[in-house]
Design a protein around this motif. Structure first.
Motif, PDB file in Angstrom:
ATOM      1  N   HIS A 143      51.971  -1.187 -62.580  1.00  0.00           N
ATOM      2  CA  HIS A 143      52.727  -0.181 -63.311  1.00  0.00           C
ATOM      3  C   HIS A 143      53.824   0.402 -62.406  1.00  0.00           C
ATOM      4  O   HIS A 143      53.980  -0.001 -61.258  1.00  0.00           O
ATOM      5  CB  HIS A 143      51.794   0.940 -63.795  1.00  0.00           C
ATOM      6  N   TYR A 144      54.576   1.351 -62.944  1.00  0.00           N
ATOM      7  CA  TYR A 144      55.629   2.051 -62.213  1.00  0.00           C
ATOM      8  C   TYR A 144      55.135   3.444 -61.846  1.00  0.00           C
ATOM      9  O   TYR A 144      54.282   4.011 -62.534  1.00  0.00           O
ATOM     10  CB  TYR A 144      56.896   2.173 -63.071  1.00  0.00           C
ATOM     11  N   GLU A 145      55.682   3.998 -60.765  1.00  0.00           N
ATOM     12  CA  GLU A 145      55.278   5.331 -60.341  1.00  0.00           C
ATOM     13  C   GLU A 145      56.485   6.190 -59.968  1.00  0.00           C
ATOM     14  O   GLU A 145      57.336   5.760 -59.192  1.00  0.00           O
ATOM     15  CB  GLU A 145      54.330   5.261 -59.138  1.00  0.00           C
ATOM     16  N   LEU A 146      56.539   7.378 -60.532  1.00  0.00           N
ATOM     17  CA  LEU A 146      57.445   8.426 -60.075  1.00  0.00           C
ATOM     18  C   LEU A 146      56.591   9.398 -59.282  1.00  0.00           C
ATOM     19  O   LEU A 146      55.637   9.970 -59.819  1.00  0.00           O
ATOM     20  CB  LEU A 146      58.086   9.139 -61.258  1.00  0.00           C
ATOM     21  N   ILE A 147      56.894   9.564 -58.009  1.00  0.00           N
ATOM     22  CA  ILE A 147      56.085  10.411 -57.137  1.00  0.00           C
ATOM     23  C   ILE A 147      56.947  11.583 -56.664  1.00  0.00           C
ATOM     24  O   ILE A 147      57.996  11.389 -56.043  1.00  0.00           O
ATOM     25  CB  ILE A 147      55.567   9.626 -55.916  1.00  0.00           C
ATOM     26  N   TYR A 148      56.498  12.780 -56.969  1.00  0.00           N
ATOM     27  CA  TYR A 148      57.212  13.995 -56.579  1.00  0.00           C
ATOM     28  C   TYR A 148      56.434  14.702 -55.472  1.00  0.00           C
ATOM     29  O   TYR A 148      55.230  14.941 -55.585  1.00  0.00           O
ATOM     30  CB  TYR A 148      57.355  14.916 -57.785  1.00  0.00           C
ATOM     31  N   ILE A 149      57.122  15.014 -54.375  1.00  0.00           N
ATOM     32  CA  ILE A 149      56.512  15.748 -53.266  1.00  0.00           C
ATOM     33  C   ILE A 149      56.812  17.227 -53.474  1.00  0.00           C
ATOM     34  O   ILE A 149      57.910  17.699 -53.161  1.00  0.00           O
ATOM     35  CB  ILE A 149      57.069  15.275 -51.897  1.00  0.00           C
ATOM     36  N   ARG A 150      55.844  17.945 -54.031  1.00  0.00           N
ATOM     37  CA  ARG A 150      56.077  19.371 -54.263  1.00  0.00           C
ATOM     38  C   ARG A 150      56.148  20.119 -52.932  1.00  0.00           C
ATOM     39  O   ARG A 150      56.963  21.033 -52.760  1.00  0.00           O
ATOM     40  CB  ARG A 150      54.973  19.948 -55.144  1.00  0.00           C
ATOM     41  N   SER A 151      55.303  19.736 -51.987  1.00  0.00           N
ATOM     42  CA  SER A 151      55.356  20.323 -50.647  1.00  0.00           C
ATOM     43  C   SER A 151      54.671  19.374 -49.677  1.00  0.00           C
ATOM     44  O   SER A 151      53.845  18.556 -50.066  1.00  0.00           O
ATOM     45  CB  SER A 151      54.670  21.697 -50.617  1.00  0.00           C
ATOM     46  N   GLY A 152      55.030  19.492 -48.411  1.00  0.00           N
ATOM     47  CA  GLY A 152      54.411  18.644 -47.396  1.00  0.00           C
ATOM     48  C   GLY A 152      55.422  17.848 -46.604  1.00  0.00           C
ATOM     49  O   GLY A 152      56.630  17.868 -46.883  1.00  0.00           O
ATOM     50  N   LYS A 153      54.910  17.150 -45.597  1.00  0.00           N
ATOM     51  CA  LYS A 153      55.788  16.383 -44.703  1.00  0.00           C
ATOM     52  C   LYS A 153      55.026  15.171 -44.186  1.00  0.00           C
ATOM     53  O   LYS A 153      53.823  15.221 -43.948  1.00  0.00           O
ATOM     54  CB  LYS A 153      56.245  17.260 -43.535  1.00  0.00           C
ATOM     55  N   GLY A 154      55.747  14.070 -44.005  1.00  0.00           N
ATOM     56  CA  GLY A 154      55.128  12.865 -43.480  1.00  0.00           C
ATOM     57  C   GLY A 154      56.020  11.658 -43.657  1.00  0.00           C
ATOM     58  O   GLY A 154      57.252  11.788 -43.692  1.00  0.00           O
ATOM     59  N   ASN A 155      55.394  10.494 -43.740  1.00  0.00           N
ATOM     60  CA  ASN A 155      56.130   9.246 -43.917  1.00  0.00           C
ATOM     61  C   ASN A 155      55.552   8.466 -45.097  1.00  0.00           C
ATOM     62  O   ASN A 155      54.336   8.418 -45.288  1.00  0.00           O
ATOM     63  CB  ASN A 155      56.034   8.372 -42.655  1.00  0.00           C
ATOM     64  N   HIS A 156      56.456   7.871 -45.863  1.00  0.00           N
ATOM     65  CA  HIS A 156      56.056   6.996 -46.956  1.00  0.00           C
ATOM     66  C   HIS A 156      56.425   5.573 -46.549  1.00  0.00           C
ATOM     67  O   HIS A 156      57.589   5.276 -46.310  1.00  0.00           O
ATOM     68  CB  HIS A 156      56.786   7.390 -48.243  1.00  0.00           C
ATOM     69  N   ILE A 157      55.425   4.707 -46.447  1.00  0.00           N
ATOM     70  CA  ILE A 157      55.660   3.322 -46.035  1.00  0.00           C
ATOM     71  C   ILE A 157      55.779   2.474 -47.290  1.00  0.00           C
ATOM     72  O   ILE A 157      54.808   2.282 -48.020  1.00  0.00           O
ATOM     73  CB  ILE A 157      54.516   2.796 -45.143  1.00  0.00           C
ATOM     74  N   ILE A 158      56.988   1.971 -47.559  1.00  0.00           N
ATOM     75  CA  ILE A 158      57.259   1.162 -48.751  1.00  0.00           C
ATOM     76  C   ILE A 158      57.767  -0.199 -48.304  1.00  0.00           C
ATOM     77  O   ILE A 158      58.797  -0.298 -47.636  1.00  0.00           O
ATOM     78  CB  ILE A 158      58.314   1.809 -49.660  1.00  0.00           C
ATOM     79  N   ASN A 159      57.017  -1.239 -48.653  1.00  0.00           N
ATOM     80  CA  ASN A 159      57.427  -2.605 -48.289  1.00  0.00           C
ATOM     81  C   ASN A 159      57.766  -2.706 -46.805  1.00  0.00           C
ATOM     82  O   ASN A 159      58.790  -3.273 -46.412  1.00  0.00           O
ATOM     83  CB  ASN A 159      58.618  -3.058 -49.137  1.00  0.00           C
ATOM     84  N   SER A 160      56.912  -2.126 -45.982  1.00  0.00           N
ATOM     85  CA  SER A 160      57.016  -2.129 -44.511  1.00  0.00           C
ATOM     86  C   SER A 160      58.128  -1.247 -43.971  1.00  0.00           C
ATOM     87  O   SER A 160      58.371  -1.220 -42.763  1.00  0.00           O
ATOM     88  CB  SER A 160      57.197  -3.570 -43.977  1.00  0.00           C
ATOM     89  N   ASN A 161      58.828  -0.511 -44.828  1.00  0.00           N
ATOM     90  CA  ASN A 161      59.865   0.419 -44.389  1.00  0.00           C
ATOM     91  C   ASN A 161      59.303   1.832 -44.380  1.00  0.00           C
ATOM     92  O   ASN A 161      58.692   2.281 -45.352  1.00  0.00           O
ATOM     93  CB  ASN A 161      61.074   0.362 -45.334  1.00  0.00           C
ATOM     94  N   SER A 162      59.518   2.559 -43.289  1.00  0.00           N
ATOM     95  CA  SER A 162      59.011   3.920 -43.162  1.00  0.00           C
ATOM     96  C   SER A 162      60.112   4.912 -43.528  1.00  0.00           C
ATOM     97  O   SER A 162      61.186   4.924 -42.918  1.00  0.00           O
ATOM     98  CB  SER A 162      58.535   4.169 -41.729  1.00  0.00           C
ATOM     99  N   ILE A 163      59.840   5.747 -44.546  1.00  0.00           N
ATOM    100  CA  ILE A 163      60.800   6.750 -45.001  1.00  0.00           C
ATOM    101  C   ILE A 163      60.184   8.129 -44.834  1.00  0.00           C
ATOM    102  O   ILE A 163      59.106   8.405 -45.369  1.00  0.00           O
ATOM    103  CB  ILE A 163      61.191   6.540 -46.480  1.00  0.00           C
TER     104      ILE A 163
END
Length: 269
Positions: free
Chosen positions: A29-49
């Motif tokens: 499926h598809y995902e829309l992910i909203y970060i209401r608060s917090g900090k870190g890294n999102h690893i997508i297809n081996s890319n760190s954002i």
């Protein structure tokens, strides 16, 4: 690789965690992910954002991802399937075109959306509305869909090529975005028209594209268009005549010809 499967057309979830418990995974499926608060890294297809408060991520079914959480993060998830996207009577909706463009654009999955102050407030309020409907998703499916299309408009105007200034007009990502956005308008995808848009010569834009992708503009456009057409046919909701009209093609036979020509071309695109 773990694969999460969703059978409901749309699901909403909200949670706050300090540790991410899910392994590297993808979805059906598809995902829309909203970060209401917090900090870190999102690893997508081996890319760190890196992510912070107010970031939004949009993932397609084959995207592999997980989170590295630095501070407690409040997530809001809106998850939807192809069935939800390809609703009857909705395919020609401009908002859905924005959403499809975002989902299919490569750079969308390699970065988080960052907004100006005004759009941040609007995005936050839209997700508040979405959360308010999570206990009665089936009853509110149409209302949730309206929020999805509104988000698509806001995300689209925050794409990199929309925000870029003149010295970035030769950015390859902008070329991809231009093609994805104008896939419904064949006249805008002619080499001369694209060259004028990006301030290239007609010959140079072809060389530039092939050097960076290994394929010609014509082949890329053809395969990308056919992939979108196949999705419509697989949904079983659209006739060849409708598809031909949407993509600016001559008639049903033109659609059939494109499908036949690209049946085995660039498999795995």
């Amino acid at each position: 690789m773990k694969r999460y499967k969703q059978f409901a057309p749309v699901l909403i979830s909200e949670f706050e965690v300090s540790d991410w418990i899910h392994p590297l995974h993808n979805h059906n499926h598809y995902e829309l992910i909203y970060i209401r608060s917090g900090k870190g890294n999102h690893i997508i297809n081996s890319n760190s954002i890196k992510y912070n408060d107010g970031y939004v991520f949009l993932l397609g079914p084959e995207d592999e991802h997980y989170f590295e959480i630095e501070t407690i993060t409040h997530f809001v998830y809106l998850k939807f399937t192809d069935l939800y996207i390809h609703q009857e009577e909705g395919m020609l909706n401009a908002g859905l075109r924005h959403l499809e463009y975002l989902i299919k654009s490569r750079e969308t999955h390699l970065s988080g959306f960052v907004f100006n102050d005004s759009d941040r407030v609007t995005i936050s309020r839209i997700f508040d509305v979405i959360i308010s409907m999570k206990k009665e998703v089936l009853r509110n499916e149409d209302l949730i869909w309206m929020q999805v299309l509104t988000l698509a408009h806001i995300l689209q105007r925050n794409m990199p090529e929309i925000r870029s200034n003149e010295h970035r007009t030769k950015d390859m990502q902008a070329v991809f975005c231009y093609i994805h956005k104008n896939i419904y308008y064949p006249e805008k995808l002619k080499a001369q028209v694209m060259a004028e848009h990006f301030k290239f010569t007609k010959d140079y834009i072809g060389q530039y594209f092939k050097k960076n992708t290994g394929m010609t503009i014509r082949d890329y456009v053809s395969v990308y268009r056919v992939n979108l057409i196949r999705q419509r046919l697989d949904s079983g909701k659209f006739r060849l005549k409708q598809i031909a009209s949407e993509f600016g093609l001559t008639d049903e036979s033109h659609v059939s010809k494109l499908l036949k020509q690209n049946r085995d071309k660039f498999s795995g695109f």
